[in-house]
Design a protein around this motif. Structure first.
Motif, PDB file in Angstrom:
ATOM      1  N   GLY A  56       0.796  -1.216   0.000  1.00 26.29           N
ATOM      2  CA  GLY A  56       0.000   0.000   0.000  1.00 26.29           C
ATOM      3  C   GLY A  56       0.831   1.269   0.000  1.00 26.29           C
ATOM      4  N   TYR A  57       0.214   2.345  -0.454  1.00 25.02           N
ATOM      5  CA  TYR A  57       0.874   3.644  -0.572  1.00 25.02           C
ATOM      6  C   TYR A  57       1.345   4.166   0.783  1.00 25.02           C
ATOM      7  CZ  TYR A  57       1.255   8.721  -1.219  1.00 25.02           C
ATOM      8  OH  TYR A  57       1.684  10.029  -1.210  1.00 25.02           O
ATOM      9  N   ASP A  58       0.512   4.069   1.796  1.00 28.27           N
ATOM     10  CA  ASP A  58       0.860   4.631   3.103  1.00 28.27           C
ATOM     11  C   ASP A  58       2.119   3.970   3.675  1.00 28.27           C
ATOM     12  OD1 ASP A  58      -1.276   6.355   2.996  1.00 28.27           O
ATOM     13  OD2 ASP A  58      -2.604   5.094   4.202  1.00 28.27           O
ATOM     14  N   PHE A  59       2.198   2.658   3.559  1.00 26.31           N
ATOM     15  CA  PHE A  59       3.387   1.964   4.056  1.00 26.31           C
ATOM     16  C   PHE A  59       4.612   2.384   3.247  1.00 26.31           C
ATOM     17  CE2 PHE A  59       6.517  -1.449   4.010  1.00 26.31           C
ATOM     18  CZ  PHE A  59       6.661  -1.735   5.361  1.00 26.31           C
ATOM     19  N   HIS A  60       4.439   2.504   1.937  1.00 27.22           N
ATOM     20  CA  HIS A  60       5.570   2.882   1.076  1.00 27.22           C
ATOM     21  C   HIS A  60       6.121   4.251   1.460  1.00 27.22           C
ATOM     22  CE1 HIS A  60       8.099   3.298  -2.447  1.00 27.22           C
ATOM     23  NE2 HIS A  60       7.506   4.445  -2.736  1.00 27.22           N
ATOM     24  N   ILE A  61       5.235   5.219   1.612  1.00 26.95           N
ATOM     25  CA  ILE A  61       5.678   6.576   1.960  1.00 26.95           C
ATOM     26  C   ILE A  61       6.292   6.597   3.357  1.00 26.95           C
ATOM     27  CG2 ILE A  61       4.898   8.934   2.403  1.00 26.95           C
ATOM     28  CD1 ILE A  61       5.127   8.170  -0.564  1.00 26.95           C
ATOM     29  N   SER A  62       5.744   5.814   4.262  1.00 24.35           N
ATOM     30  CA  SER A  62       6.293   5.729   5.611  1.00 24.35           C
ATOM     31  C   SER A  62       7.680   5.087   5.584  1.00 24.35           C
ATOM     32  CB  SER A  62       5.352   4.919   6.506  1.00 24.35           C
ATOM     33  OG  SER A  62       5.775   4.931   7.843  1.00 24.35           O
ATOM     34  N   LEU A  63       7.859   4.071   4.744  1.00 27.38           N
ATOM     35  CA  LEU A  63       9.176   3.441   4.586  1.00 27.38           C
ATOM     36  C   LEU A  63      10.179   4.428   4.013  1.00 27.38           C
ATOM     37  CD1 LEU A  63      10.817   0.730   4.685  1.00 27.38           C
ATOM     38  CD2 LEU A  63      10.129   0.420   2.282  1.00 27.38           C
ATOM     39  N   MET A  64       9.754   5.184   3.015  1.00 30.48           N
ATOM     40  CA  MET A  64      10.634   6.184   2.407  1.00 30.48           C
ATOM     41  C   MET A  64      10.996   7.277   3.414  1.00 30.48           C
ATOM     42  SD  MET A  64      11.254   5.201  -0.704  1.00 30.48           S
ATOM     43  CE  MET A  64      11.251   3.557   0.019  1.00 30.48           C
ATOM     44  N   GLY A  65      10.098   7.540   4.344  1.00 33.29           N
ATOM     45  CA  GLY A  65      10.334   8.570   5.346  1.00 33.29           C
ATOM     46  C   GLY A  65      11.143   8.101   6.540  1.00 33.29           C
ATOM     47  N   GLY A  66      11.607   6.852   6.499  1.00 31.34           N
ATOM     48  CA  GLY A  66      12.433   6.332   7.579  1.00 31.34           C
ATOM     49  C   GLY A  66      11.661   5.870   8.785  1.00 31.34           C
ATOM     50  N   LYS A  67      10.342   5.735   8.651  1.00 31.85           N
ATOM     51  CA  LYS A  67       9.497   5.392   9.796  1.00 31.85           C
ATOM     52  C   LYS A  67       9.209   3.894   9.904  1.00 31.85           C
ATOM     53  CE  LYS A  67       7.273   9.912   9.449  1.00 31.85           C
ATOM     54  NZ  LYS A  67       6.002  10.644   9.162  1.00 31.85           N
ATOM     55  N   GLU A  68       9.595   3.121   8.899  1.00 33.60           N
ATOM     56  CA  GLU A  68       9.401   1.683   8.914  1.00 33.60           C
ATOM     57  C   GLU A  68      10.765   1.003   8.838  1.00 33.60           C
ATOM     58  OE1 GLU A  68       6.479   0.499   9.401  1.00 33.60           O
ATOM     59  OE2 GLU A  68       5.176   2.187   8.856  1.00 33.60           O
ATOM     60  N   SER A  69      10.807  -0.241   9.290  1.00 33.49           N
ATOM     61  CA  SER A  69      12.055  -0.988   9.244  1.00 33.49           C
ATOM     62  C   SER A  69      12.193  -1.735   7.928  1.00 33.49           C
ATOM     63  CB  SER A  69      12.115  -1.993  10.398  1.00 33.49           C
ATOM     64  OG  SER A  69      13.248  -2.844  10.259  1.00 33.49           O
ATOM     65  N   TYR A 112      -5.147  -3.116  -2.155  1.00 31.20           N
ATOM     66  CA  TYR A 112      -4.533  -1.889  -2.673  1.00 31.20           C
ATOM     67  C   TYR A 112      -4.725  -1.742  -4.175  1.00 31.20           C
ATOM     68  CZ  TYR A 112      -2.275  -2.666   1.818  1.00 31.20           C
ATOM     69  OH  TYR A 112      -2.047  -2.927   3.143  1.00 31.20           O
ATOM     70  N   GLY A 113      -5.047  -2.837  -4.838  1.00 28.36           N
ATOM     71  CA  GLY A 113      -5.316  -2.796  -6.265  1.00 28.36           C
ATOM     72  C   GLY A 113      -4.222  -2.089  -7.049  1.00 28.36           C
ATOM     73  N   GLN A 114      -4.654  -1.192  -7.930  1.00 29.74           N
ATOM     74  CA  GLN A 114      -3.739  -0.366  -8.729  1.00 29.74           C
ATOM     75  C   GLN A 114      -3.961   1.110  -8.391  1.00 29.74           C
ATOM     76  OE1 GLN A 114      -5.236  -2.248 -12.405  1.00 29.74           O
ATOM     77  NE2 GLN A 114      -3.128  -2.819 -12.887  1.00 29.74           N
ATOM     78  N   ASP A 115      -4.285   1.350  -7.110  1.00 33.19           N
ATOM     79  CA  ASP A 115      -4.679   2.691  -6.670  1.00 33.19           C
ATOM     80  C   ASP A 115      -3.573   3.729  -6.822  1.00 33.19           C
ATOM     81  OD1 ASP A 115      -7.081   1.588  -6.011  1.00 33.19           O
ATOM     82  OD2 ASP A 115      -6.786   1.658  -3.832  1.00 33.19           O
ATOM     83  N   ALA A 116      -2.331   3.341  -6.514  1.00 34.06           N
ATOM     84  CA  ALA A 116      -1.227   4.304  -6.499  1.00 34.06           C
ATOM     85  C   ALA A 116      -0.541   4.367  -7.861  1.00 34.06           C
ATOM     86  CB  ALA A 116      -0.209   3.924  -5.429  1.00 34.06           C
ATOM     87  N   VAL A 117      -0.186   5.579  -8.259  1.00 34.69           N
ATOM     88  CA  VAL A 117       0.540   5.811  -9.512  1.00 34.69           C
ATOM     89  C   VAL A 117       1.769   6.659  -9.217  1.00 34.69           C
ATOM     90  CG1 VAL A 117       0.473   6.935 -11.774  1.00 34.69           C
ATOM     91  CG2 VAL A 117      -1.476   5.609 -11.001  1.00 34.69           C
ATOM     92  N   GLU A 118       2.886   6.259  -9.788  1.00 32.64           N
ATOM     93  CA  GLU A 118       4.130   7.031  -9.652  1.00 32.64           C
ATOM     94  C   GLU A 118       4.140   8.101 -10.740  1.00 32.64           C
ATOM     95  OE1 GLU A 118       7.059   6.161  -7.182  1.00 32.64           O
ATOM     96  OE2 GLU A 118       8.158   5.021  -8.695  1.00 32.64           O
ATOM     97  N   ALA A 119       4.199   9.365 -10.354  1.00 33.96           N
ATOM     98  CA  ALA A 119       4.136  10.451 -11.335  1.00 33.96           C
ATOM     99  C   ALA A 119       4.993  11.634 -10.878  1.00 33.96           C
ATOM    100  CB  ALA A 119       2.690  10.893 -11.551  1.00 33.96           C
TER     101      ALA A 119
END
Length: 427
Positions: A214-227, A302-309
């Protein structure tokens, strides 16, 4: 962050290897020095070294010269060299205005005090969404970027190859993997792949992570908040490992241009790219044969909800002695007319100003608009959604290491997590 479905507004390309938070160990390329010029000139630092965008920007700057009493002096540097030398460039004698990116890439230099604030210009801008304004705003709440265009990432292919061989567009990851296996049996490199420049493979990781977690986990990982040792991350690399036999071999020695050319030459069946990348490598005669589909679904939650743009645009150097002239040019670049001139020459991007005409858009651009407009979440790209020093110092090496040795996922993720803790603790 998704744009309105009624317009084409939005709510990476190259990775900066040298934007570490320190003084900058990257040597400044000889060419990346500001140009001189008389007082009525405004100088542009350009990373648009590829033929198509270079010619398109030339027409935009020529149009500005005709409507103003200023001359535009363009200092064009190889795209990768520009990224690698940007830290020293801005600390030296930079051009007045320079091309750069939204997200962390912009915020990093704003925090360093190397960008001139343009909040006054934003008060008069029209046609930019609140989401675009947010992407152009530093952590101090001030605006620094004039956004210019965006481009989605997806899975590209040639329609004629699919038609000839009876391939069907996959919607799920299982279907995607089955198609790759079939292409491999048919003698194709199923997935064109080149990561010599360090950034192209990041798009594949981003999509695998957003589709699986999911998008939220991805952004949190990128932000250093996930292991990075979280089983969710290990699963991402495991999914990718299962696809590796169907990627072009020797990816770390192949440029993105070479990978895109193999798609154009019908030697490869698919490629995970941003819209401009394959488009620039296809001839005008073959461009109508290029198509794409959204990266397949992995988890139905999560389907295909998130798009990289990713969003690209222009910044004003704090050291510029032509602040007034630089702002005048940036004000012009924020207009629909400036974007329309560019996109008539470069049909591989999408205008961010919702008042820009879409009449010149080709079928692929229109499809790209729909893809982004219908997205529930928009990501910028790994090297823009995370700290630049983490992306440059850790993730380039880590992903290239994974490409060479995809079986040591535990060792890889432990190493990434260890380095992440050190870097993010430096705040």
């Amino acid at each position: 962050m998704a744009p309105s479905s009624s317009g084409h507004r939005i709510s990476r390309r190259a990775l900066l290897r040298g934007t570490a938070a320190g003084a900058g160990a990257v040597a400044l390329p000889t060419l990346l020095t500001a140009c001189g010029g008389p007082g009525n000139e405004v100088k542009i630092g350009s990373n648009a070294s590829d033929a198509v965008p270079r010619k398109a920007f030339a027409e935009v700057f020529n149009a500005y010269e005709k409507k103003s009493d200023k001359k535009v002096k363009v200092n064009t540097v190889n795209h990768e060299a520009f990224q690698e030398g940007i830290n020293r460039y801005l600390k030296g004698t930079p051009d007045d205005v320079f091309m750069w990116f939204a997200g962390y890439r912009m915020q990093f230099f704003a925090e360093q005090g190397q960008l001139a604030e343009i909040s006054d210009l934003w008060k008069g801008f029209d046609g930019f969404s609140d989401a675009l304004k947010k992407q152009s705003t530093g952590k101090d709440g001030k605006q620094y970027l004039v956004p210019y265009y965006y481009y989605p990432w997806a899975v590209f292919y040639r329609k004629s190859v699919f038609a000839q061989r009876g391939y069907e567009v996959p919607k799920t990851f299982d279907e995607f993997r089955a198609l790759a296996k079939r292409m491999d049996k048919d003698g194709l490199d199923a997935i064109a792949f080149g990561d010599k420049d360090g950034w192209p493979a990041m798009g594949t990781f981003d999509y695998l992570n957003m589709r699986a977690n999911g998008y939220d986990f991805h952004i949190s990982l990128m932000g250093g908040k996930e292991s990075w040792t979280d089983p969710k991350v290990r699963n991402v690399f495991d999914l990718w490992r299962g696809l590796m036999p169907y990627h072009q071999k020797g990816a770390n020695g192949r440029t993105w241009q070479e990978a895109a050319q193999s798609l154009a030459q019908k030697k490869s069946g698919m490629a995970v790219f941003g819209l401009p990348h394959p488009g620039q490598q296809f001839s005008a005669a073959d461009r109508d044969d290029l198509d794409f589909f959204p990266f397949p679904e992995i988890d139905s939650a999560y389907g295909q909800d998130a798009v990289e743009a990713p969003i690209d645009g222009f910044l004003l150097a704090k050291k510029s002695k032509r602040q007034k002239e630089g702002k005048e040019l940036m004000k012009y670049l924020a207009t629909p007319a400036a974007e329309e001139i560019y996109l008539k020459r470069d049909p591989n991007n999408i205008a961010v100003n919702d008042k820009a005409s879409t009449s010149s858009y080709n079928a692929l651009q229109k499809k790209a608009v729909d893809l982004v407009s219908n997205a529930k979440q928009i990501s910028q790209f790994m090297d823009r959604d995370t700290r630049p020093d983490f992306a440059s110092q850790v993730m380039i090496r880590a992903i290239q290491q994974f490409i060479n040795k995809p079986n040591d996922i535990d060792g890889l993720t432990k190493d990434i997590e260890s380095q992440k803790k050190t870097i993010f603790a430096s705040d």
